[in-house]
Design a protein around this motif. Structure first.
Motif, PDB file in Angstrom:
ATOM      1  N   ARG A  73      51.047  49.291 -45.076  1.00 23.12           N
ATOM      2  CA  ARG A  73      51.036  48.022 -44.459  1.00 23.12           C
ATOM      3  C   ARG A  73      49.481  47.321 -44.816  1.00 23.12           C
ATOM      4  O   ARG A  73      49.320  46.247 -45.061  1.00 23.12           O
ATOM      5  CB  ARG A  73      51.087  48.084 -42.616  1.00 23.12           C
ATOM      6  CG  ARG A  73      50.888  46.774 -42.272  1.00 23.12           C
ATOM      7  CD  ARG A  73      51.134  46.863 -40.848  1.00 23.12           C
ATOM      8  NE  ARG A  73      52.453  46.444 -40.469  1.00 23.12           N
ATOM      9  CZ  ARG A  73      53.105  46.747 -39.296  1.00 23.12           C
ATOM     10  NH1 ARG A  73      52.338  47.369 -38.257  1.00 23.12           N
ATOM     11  NH2 ARG A  73      54.298  46.425 -39.089  1.00 23.12           N
ATOM     12  N   TRP A  74      48.386  48.397 -44.836  1.00 23.00           N
ATOM     13  CA  TRP A  74      46.984  48.017 -44.830  1.00 23.00           C
ATOM     14  C   TRP A  74      46.848  47.411 -46.172  1.00 23.00           C
ATOM     15  O   TRP A  74      46.286  46.354 -46.804  1.00 23.00           O
ATOM     16  CB  TRP A  74      46.124  49.078 -44.363  1.00 23.00           C
ATOM     17  CG  TRP A  74      44.713  48.724 -44.886  1.00 23.00           C
ATOM     18  CD1 TRP A  74      43.790  47.956 -44.196  1.00 23.00           C
ATOM     19  CD2 TRP A  74      44.177  48.996 -45.885  1.00 23.00           C
ATOM     20  NE1 TRP A  74      42.535  47.726 -44.794  1.00 23.00           N
ATOM     21  CE2 TRP A  74      42.760  48.387 -45.965  1.00 23.00           C
ATOM     22  CE3 TRP A  74      44.177  49.801 -47.229  1.00 23.00           C
ATOM     23  CZ2 TRP A  74      41.686  48.861 -46.682  1.00 23.00           C
ATOM     24  CZ3 TRP A  74      43.509  50.094 -48.138  1.00 23.00           C
ATOM     25  CH2 TRP A  74      42.085  49.545 -48.193  1.00 23.00           C
ATOM     26  N   VAL A  75      47.453  48.195 -47.514  1.00 20.74           N
ATOM     27  CA  VAL A  75      47.428  47.730 -48.694  1.00 20.74           C
ATOM     28  C   VAL A  75      47.901  46.488 -48.894  1.00 20.74           C
ATOM     29  O   VAL A  75      47.554  45.422 -49.522  1.00 20.74           O
ATOM     30  CB  VAL A  75      47.968  48.927 -49.591  1.00 20.74           C
ATOM     31  CG1 VAL A  75      48.012  48.526 -50.914  1.00 20.74           C
ATOM     32  CG2 VAL A  75      47.072  50.071 -49.643  1.00 20.74           C
ATOM     33  N   ASP A  95      49.867  56.555 -55.582  1.00 20.18           N
ATOM     34  CA  ASP A  95      49.486  56.906 -54.234  1.00 20.18           C
ATOM     35  C   ASP A  95      50.656  56.400 -53.486  1.00 20.18           C
ATOM     36  O   ASP A  95      50.908  55.308 -53.542  1.00 20.18           O
ATOM     37  CB  ASP A  95      48.241  56.318 -53.946  1.00 20.18           C
ATOM     38  CG  ASP A  95      47.649  56.675 -52.596  1.00 20.18           C
ATOM     39  OD1 ASP A  95      48.141  56.669 -51.704  1.00 20.18           O
ATOM     40  OD2 ASP A  95      46.310  56.972 -52.587  1.00 20.18           O
ATOM     41  N   PRO A  96      50.979  57.065 -52.300  1.00 16.13           N
ATOM     42  CA  PRO A  96      51.881  56.570 -51.222  1.00 16.13           C
ATOM     43  C   PRO A  96      51.778  55.457 -50.459  1.00 16.13           C
ATOM     44  O   PRO A  96      52.340  54.930 -50.203  1.00 16.13           O
ATOM     45  CB  PRO A  96      52.143  57.713 -50.391  1.00 16.13           C
ATOM     46  CG  PRO A  96      51.214  58.949 -50.830  1.00 16.13           C
ATOM     47  CD  PRO A  96      50.563  58.655 -51.991  1.00 16.13           C
ATOM     48  N   LEU A  97      50.189  55.111 -50.722  1.00 17.35           N
ATOM     49  CA  LEU A  97      49.681  53.880 -50.054  1.00 17.35           C
ATOM     50  C   LEU A  97      50.605  52.577 -50.944  1.00 17.35           C
ATOM     51  O   LEU A  97      50.655  51.284 -50.240  1.00 17.35           O
ATOM     52  CB  LEU A  97      48.334  53.532 -50.047  1.00 17.35           C
ATOM     53  CG  LEU A  97      47.452  54.717 -49.242  1.00 17.35           C
ATOM     54  CD1 LEU A  97      45.855  54.301 -49.431  1.00 17.35           C
ATOM     55  CD2 LEU A  97      47.869  54.356 -47.865  1.00 17.35           C
ATOM     56  N   PHE A  98      50.899  52.772 -52.066  1.00 19.79           N
ATOM     57  CA  PHE A  98      51.704  51.782 -52.641  1.00 19.79           C
ATOM     58  C   PHE A  98      52.951  51.513 -52.470  1.00 19.79           C
ATOM     59  O   PHE A  98      53.732  52.186 -53.327  1.00 19.79           O
ATOM     60  CB  PHE A  98      51.202  51.727 -54.136  1.00 19.79           C
ATOM     61  CG  PHE A  98      49.860  51.557 -54.489  1.00 19.79           C
ATOM     62  CD1 PHE A  98      49.124  50.565 -54.124  1.00 19.79           C
ATOM     63  CD2 PHE A  98      49.173  52.590 -55.090  1.00 19.79           C
ATOM     64  CE1 PHE A  98      47.726  50.433 -54.449  1.00 19.79           C
ATOM     65  CE2 PHE A  98      47.804  52.729 -55.341  1.00 19.79           C
ATOM     66  CZ  PHE A  98      47.034  51.425 -55.162  1.00 19.79           C
ATOM     67  N   THR A  99      53.607  51.020 -51.496  1.00 15.08           N
ATOM     68  CA  THR A  99      54.940  51.302 -50.865  1.00 15.08           C
ATOM     69  C   THR A  99      55.826  50.230 -51.360  1.00 15.08           C
ATOM     70  O   THR A  99      55.415  49.552 -52.346  1.00 15.08           O
ATOM     71  CB  THR A  99      54.759  50.866 -49.469  1.00 15.08           C
ATOM     72  OG1 THR A  99      54.300  49.549 -49.173  1.00 15.08           O
ATOM     73  CG2 THR A  99      54.187  51.859 -48.652  1.00 15.08           C
ATOM     74  N   GLN A 100      57.064  50.218 -51.191  1.00 17.47           N
ATOM     75  CA  GLN A 100      58.021  49.051 -51.564  1.00 17.47           C
ATOM     76  C   GLN A 100      57.788  47.996 -51.031  1.00 17.47           C
ATOM     77  O   GLN A 100      57.748  47.033 -51.753  1.00 17.47           O
ATOM     78  CB  GLN A 100      59.501  49.634 -51.010  1.00 17.47           C
ATOM     79  CG  GLN A 100      60.581  48.654 -51.676  1.00 17.47           C
ATOM     80  CD  GLN A 100      60.800  48.542 -53.296  1.00 17.47           C
ATOM     81  OE1 GLN A 100      60.591  49.609 -53.902  1.00 17.47           O
ATOM     82  NE2 GLN A 100      60.663  47.298 -53.793  1.00 17.47           N
ATOM     83  N   ALA A 101      57.243  47.927 -49.952  1.00 14.69           N
ATOM     84  CA  ALA A 101      56.725  46.382 -49.403  1.00 14.69           C
ATOM     85  C   ALA A 101      55.496  45.765 -50.189  1.00 14.69           C
ATOM     86  O   ALA A 101      55.564  44.506 -50.430  1.00 14.69           O
ATOM     87  CB  ALA A 101      56.386  46.621 -47.855  1.00 14.69           C
TER      88      ALA A 101
END
Length: 167
Positions: A26-28, A53-59
């Motif tokens: 969400r932060w990213v 990196d898992p920070l780069f989500t589908q959202a």
């Protein structure tokens, strides 16, 4: 701390989108939206290359698709596929951050801001033919050898920029 860095390949400009001690997807996504809204960094951009990196989500990917930016993941364990980002990370670590003991997020932000000013406006880049990322018009031509050489120092003399003042 995690620092979200965006690099515009055509101009070599670097943007720091955010810094967090506890980042999540969400932060990213939020910082990517804010960067586009505030700086218009993504205007005219067709691709955003990032690691897995898992920070780069589908959202995150959906947010970029809304502004017609396609995300491209580099292959796993292949930093050589994203050399500009890897080179910037290496530069900021070796030229700046490794020389300090960090005393918190505020201190880290200060160091990064000072380094970014140096990197964008004072550091000569081989990839740009020895030129500055952001050309400073107040600096004299190389042919003007009669003017005294000035020095701008940052971070207690760790980063220096030598130049001749324009007439």
């Amino acid at each position: 701390f995690t620092v979200l860095v965006l690099i515009e390949l055509a101009t070599r400009r670097v943007y720091i989108a955010g810094i967090s001690a506890e980042p999540n997807g969400r932060w990213v996504t939020t910082h990517t939206k804010a960067t586009d809204a505030d700086d218009k960094f993504l205007r005219g951009t067709r691709f955003l290359i990032h690691d897995r990196d898992p920070l780069f989500t589908q959202a995150f990917r959906s947010t970029l698709e809304c502004v017609d930016v396609k995300t491209v993941e580099i292959p796993a364990k292949s930093p050589n596929c994203n050399p500009h980002a890897e080179r910037f990370v290496k530069s900021i670590k070796y030229e700046c951050l490794n020389h300090f003991v960090l005393f918190g997020e505020r201190h880290l932000r200060h160091l990064i801001e000072e380094y970014m000013r140096h990197y964008q406006h004072e550091r000569f880049h081989q990839a740009l033919g020895g030129k500055l990322v952001v050309n400073n018009q107040s600096v004299a031509n190389d042919n003007d050898t009669l003017r005294p050489v000035g020095c701008r120092s940052r971070l207690g003399g760790l980063l220096n920029y030598y130049h001749r003042e324009a007439a």
